[in-house]
Scaffold this motif. Structure first.
Motif, PDB file in Angstrom:
ATOM      1  N   TYR A  34       4.750 -11.414   4.670  1.00 56.21           N
ATOM      2  CA  TYR A  34       4.791 -11.157   2.877  1.00 56.21           C
ATOM      3  C   TYR A  34       3.617 -10.290   2.738  1.00 56.21           C
ATOM      4  CZ  TYR A  34       4.658 -12.160  -1.781  1.00 56.21           C
ATOM      5  OH  TYR A  34       4.536 -12.039  -3.190  1.00 56.21           O
ATOM      6  N   ASP A  35       2.434 -10.525   3.226  1.00 53.20           N
ATOM      7  CA  ASP A  35       1.369  -9.488   3.259  1.00 53.20           C
ATOM      8  C   ASP A  35       1.511  -7.914   3.489  1.00 53.20           C
ATOM      9  OD1 ASP A  35      -0.364 -11.452   2.046  1.00 53.20           O
ATOM     10  OD2 ASP A  35      -1.171 -11.952   4.160  1.00 53.20           O
ATOM     11  N   ASP A  36       2.484  -7.736   4.370  1.00 53.04           N
ATOM     12  CA  ASP A  36       2.795  -6.377   5.004  1.00 53.04           C
ATOM     13  C   ASP A  36       3.775  -5.934   3.883  1.00 53.04           C
ATOM     14  OD1 ASP A  36       1.169  -6.191   7.131  1.00 53.04           O
ATOM     15  OD2 ASP A  36       2.931  -6.852   8.403  1.00 53.04           O
ATOM     16  N   PHE A  37       4.745  -6.734   3.483  1.00 54.20           N
ATOM     17  CA  PHE A  37       5.651  -6.248   2.339  1.00 54.20           C
ATOM     18  C   PHE A  37       5.037  -6.023   1.216  1.00 54.20           C
ATOM     19  CE2 PHE A  37       7.710  -8.152  -1.539  1.00 54.20           C
ATOM     20  CZ  PHE A  37       8.740  -7.391  -1.646  1.00 54.20           C
ATOM     21  N   LEU A  38       3.961  -6.717   0.610  1.00 56.63           N
ATOM     22  CA  LEU A  38       3.136  -6.291  -0.465  1.00 56.63           C
ATOM     23  C   LEU A  38       2.398  -5.187  -0.357  1.00 56.63           C
ATOM     24  CD1 LEU A  38       1.474  -9.905  -1.608  1.00 56.63           C
ATOM     25  CD2 LEU A  38       3.567  -8.570  -2.638  1.00 56.63           C
ATOM     26  N   SER A  39       1.917  -4.749   0.774  1.00 59.31           N
ATOM     27  CA  SER A  39       1.124  -3.496   1.078  1.00 59.31           C
ATOM     28  C   SER A  39       2.418  -2.215   0.974  1.00 59.31           C
ATOM     29  CB  SER A  39       0.643  -3.392   2.415  1.00 59.31           C
ATOM     30  OG  SER A  39      -0.613  -4.419   2.305  1.00 59.31           O
ATOM     31  N   PHE A  40       3.404  -2.692   1.636  1.00 61.25           N
ATOM     32  CA  PHE A  40       4.402  -1.684   1.779  1.00 61.25           C
ATOM     33  C   PHE A  40       5.030  -1.539   0.192  1.00 61.25           C
ATOM     34  CE2 PHE A  40       9.097  -0.675   2.378  1.00 61.25           C
ATOM     35  CZ  PHE A  40       9.100   0.700   3.114  1.00 61.25           C
ATOM     36  N   ASN A  41       5.264  -2.320  -0.321  1.00 60.03           N
ATOM     37  CA  ASN A  41       5.690  -2.350  -1.975  1.00 60.03           C
ATOM     38  C   ASN A  41       4.813  -1.517  -2.727  1.00 60.03           C
ATOM     39  OD1 ASN A  41       7.799  -2.778  -3.889  1.00 60.03           O
ATOM     40  ND2 ASN A  41       7.048  -4.861  -4.205  1.00 60.03           N
ATOM     41  N   GLU A  42       3.545  -1.505  -2.484  1.00 62.27           N
ATOM     42  CA  GLU A  42       2.826  -0.635  -3.293  1.00 62.27           C
ATOM     43  C   GLU A  42       3.179   0.973  -3.112  1.00 62.27           C
ATOM     44  OE1 GLU A  42      -1.401  -1.662  -2.570  1.00 62.27           O
ATOM     45  OE2 GLU A  42      -1.185  -3.543  -3.129  1.00 62.27           O
ATOM     46  N   ASN A  43       3.416   1.282  -2.129  1.00 58.73           N
ATOM     47  CA  ASN A  43       3.619   2.712  -1.850  1.00 58.73           C
ATOM     48  C   ASN A  43       5.334   3.061  -1.912  1.00 58.73           C
ATOM     49  OD1 ASN A  43       0.770   2.939  -1.434  1.00 58.73           O
ATOM     50  ND2 ASN A  43       1.201   2.137   0.564  1.00 58.73           N
ATOM     51  N   TYR A  44       5.965   2.270  -2.195  1.00 56.12           N
ATOM     52  CA  TYR A  44       7.465   2.556  -2.386  1.00 56.12           C
ATOM     53  C   TYR A  44       7.899   2.619  -3.974  1.00 56.12           C
ATOM     54  CZ  TYR A  44      11.966   2.283  -0.662  1.00 56.12           C
ATOM     55  OH  TYR A  44      13.679   2.473  -0.270  1.00 56.12           O
ATOM     56  N   GLN A  45       8.566   3.579  -4.211  1.00 58.00           N
ATOM     57  CA  GLN A  45       9.102   3.753  -5.808  1.00 58.00           C
ATOM     58  C   GLN A  45      10.171   2.817  -6.020  1.00 58.00           C
ATOM     59  OE1 GLN A  45       7.370   5.741  -7.557  1.00 58.00           O
ATOM     60  NE2 GLN A  45       5.985   6.136  -5.999  1.00 58.00           N
ATOM     61  N   ASN A  46      11.234   2.231  -5.029  1.00 55.56           N
ATOM     62  CA  ASN A  46      12.309   1.520  -5.342  1.00 55.56           C
ATOM     63  C   ASN A  46      12.000   0.090  -5.640  1.00 55.56           C
ATOM     64  OD1 ASN A  46      13.593   3.834  -5.767  1.00 55.56           O
ATOM     65  ND2 ASN A  46      14.849   3.698  -3.875  1.00 55.56           N
ATOM     66  N   LYS A  47      12.719  -0.732  -6.086  1.00 55.57           N
ATOM     67  CA  LYS A  47      12.548  -1.992  -6.141  1.00 55.57           C
ATOM     68  C   LYS A  47      12.862  -2.735  -4.976  1.00 55.57           C
ATOM     69  CE  LYS A  47      13.143  -2.558 -11.202  1.00 55.57           C
ATOM     70  NZ  LYS A  47      13.904  -3.487 -12.354  1.00 55.57           N
ATOM     71  N   MET A  48      12.085  -3.861  -4.525  1.00 52.38           N
ATOM     72  CA  MET A  48      12.469  -4.464  -3.411  1.00 52.38           C
ATOM     73  C   MET A  48      12.425  -6.164  -3.438  1.00 52.38           C
ATOM     74  SD  MET A  48      10.671  -2.214  -0.222  1.00 52.38           S
ATOM     75  CE  MET A  48       9.113  -2.308  -1.038  1.00 52.38           C
ATOM     76  N   GLU A  49      13.062  -6.803  -2.951  1.00 54.14           N
ATOM     77  CA  GLU A  49      12.872  -8.306  -2.795  1.00 54.14           C
ATOM     78  C   GLU A  49      12.631  -8.659  -1.361  1.00 54.14           C
ATOM     79  OE1 GLU A  49      15.593  -9.620  -6.584  1.00 54.14           O
ATOM     80  OE2 GLU A  49      16.708  -9.825  -4.769  1.00 54.14           O
ATOM     81  N   TYR A  50      12.036  -9.936  -1.207  1.00 52.19           N
ATOM     82  CA  TYR A  50      11.511 -10.364  -0.099  1.00 52.19           C
ATOM     83  C   TYR A  50      12.249 -11.605   0.477  1.00 52.19           C
ATOM     84  CZ  TYR A  50       8.357 -11.715   3.850  1.00 52.19           C
ATOM     85  OH  TYR A  50       7.825 -12.164   4.768  1.00 52.19           O
ATOM     86  N   TYR A  51      12.884 -11.835   1.501  1.00 52.83           N
ATOM     87  CA  TYR A  51      13.786 -12.781   1.848  1.00 52.83           C
ATOM     88  C   TYR A  51      13.013 -13.631   3.290  1.00 52.83           C
ATOM     89  CZ  TYR A  51      17.343 -11.369  -1.498  1.00 52.83           C
ATOM     90  OH  TYR A  51      17.985 -11.106  -2.700  1.00 52.83           O
ATOM     91  N   ASP A  52      11.882 -14.203   2.997  1.00 55.83           N
ATOM     92  CA  ASP A  52      11.275 -14.749   4.131  1.00 55.83           C
ATOM     93  C   ASP A  52      11.261 -13.778   5.423  1.00 55.83           C
ATOM     94  OD1 ASP A  52       9.796 -16.845   5.276  1.00 55.83           O
ATOM     95  OD2 ASP A  52      11.622 -17.615   6.085  1.00 55.83           O
ATOM     96  N   GLY A  53      10.677 -12.677   5.242  1.00 53.55           N
ATOM     97  CA  GLY A  53      10.610 -11.757   6.437  1.00 53.55           C
ATOM     98  C   GLY A  53      11.694 -10.812   6.397  1.00 53.55           C
ATOM     99  N   VAL A  54      12.761 -10.693   5.605  1.00 49.88           N
ATOM    100  CA  VAL A  54      13.540  -9.420   5.427  1.00 49.88           C
ATOM    101  C   VAL A  54      13.166  -8.918   4.105  1.00 49.88           C
ATOM    102  CG1 VAL A  54      15.871  -9.027   5.165  1.00 49.88           C
ATOM    103  CG2 VAL A  54      15.104 -10.867   6.890  1.00 49.88           C
ATOM    104  N   ILE A  55      13.250  -7.643   4.069  1.00 51.03           N
ATOM    105  CA  ILE A  55      13.191  -6.819   2.700  1.00 51.03           C
ATOM    106  C   ILE A  55      14.559  -6.357   2.262  1.00 51.03           C
ATOM    107  CG2 ILE A  55      12.361  -4.612   1.783  1.00 51.03           C
ATOM    108  CD1 ILE A  55      10.008  -4.919   3.785  1.00 51.03           C
TER     109      ILE A  55
END
Length: 183
Positions: free
Chosen positions: A11-32
């Motif tokens: 989840y922490d990696d997802f948050l970091s990745f999401n900061e630099n990504y322009q499109n919306k993303m959802e997180y499903y317990d390890g899957v983006i």
């Protein structure tokens, strides 16, 4: 369609990745899940539901209505999920920065071809499990709203389908929403 394998992402990696990504993303317990832009009809119905709920709530100082620009996070010791519901009502101020971490009173998902299986599957299960009080599934093609209600111990105990064809009016907290104003 080709299947692809993806590595687990924390989840922490997802948050970091999401900061630099322009499109919306959802997180499903390890899957983006990368979200695609919605169809204009989807957006129009989402906005009409938001507007109807805003009118019904009036000057309510206890609750706020959010659209898909605000994420909600559900977690326990074993799993984490972060979704961006089409509409949600929250009656407390439980935010971690811009992410809501409480229990929404209402979550609304407007079905689309790309989200239908998630909205009716994992999101349904997670919203129930984590105590969302009411969950609406809005089917644009069938012009109906399915309301799941009375969440008891992680299970919705009631389901009512409101249909434009039947000229139904959705009952929400004692107020009526005419489906003609949505569809």
């Amino acid at each position: 369609m080709l299947a692809q394998n993806y590595d687990y992402m924390s989840y922490d990696d997802f948050l970091s990745f999401n900061e630099n990504y322009q499109n919306k993303m959802e997180y499903y317990d390890g899957v983006i899940i990368c979200m695609s832009p919605v169809h204009p009809k989807h957006n129009k119905v989402q906005n009409k539901i938001y507007f109807q709920l805003m009118m019904l709530m009036g000057d309510c100082s206890q609750c706020d209505i959010y659209t898909s620009d605000v994420a909600v996070k559900f977690e326990n010791e074993e799993e984490k999920y972060q979704f961006e519901p089409d509409v949600m009502i929250c009656c407390d101020d439980k935010f971690d920065k811009s992410i809501y971490v409480g229990k929404p009173k209402l979550v609304v998902e407007v079905l689309s071809r790309t989200t239908e299986s998630r909205d009716l599957g994992i999101k349904f299960d997670i919203y129930a499990k984590y105590g969302v009080e009411q969950y609406w599934i809005v089917d644009i093609n069938e012009q109906e709203i399915i309301v799941y209600d009375h969440n008891v111990n992680g299970r919705f105990m009631s389901m009512i389908t409101y249909s434009l064809e039947d000229d139904d009016q959705l009952d929400w907290k004692g107020s009526k929403i005419n489906l003609k104003s949505i569809f």
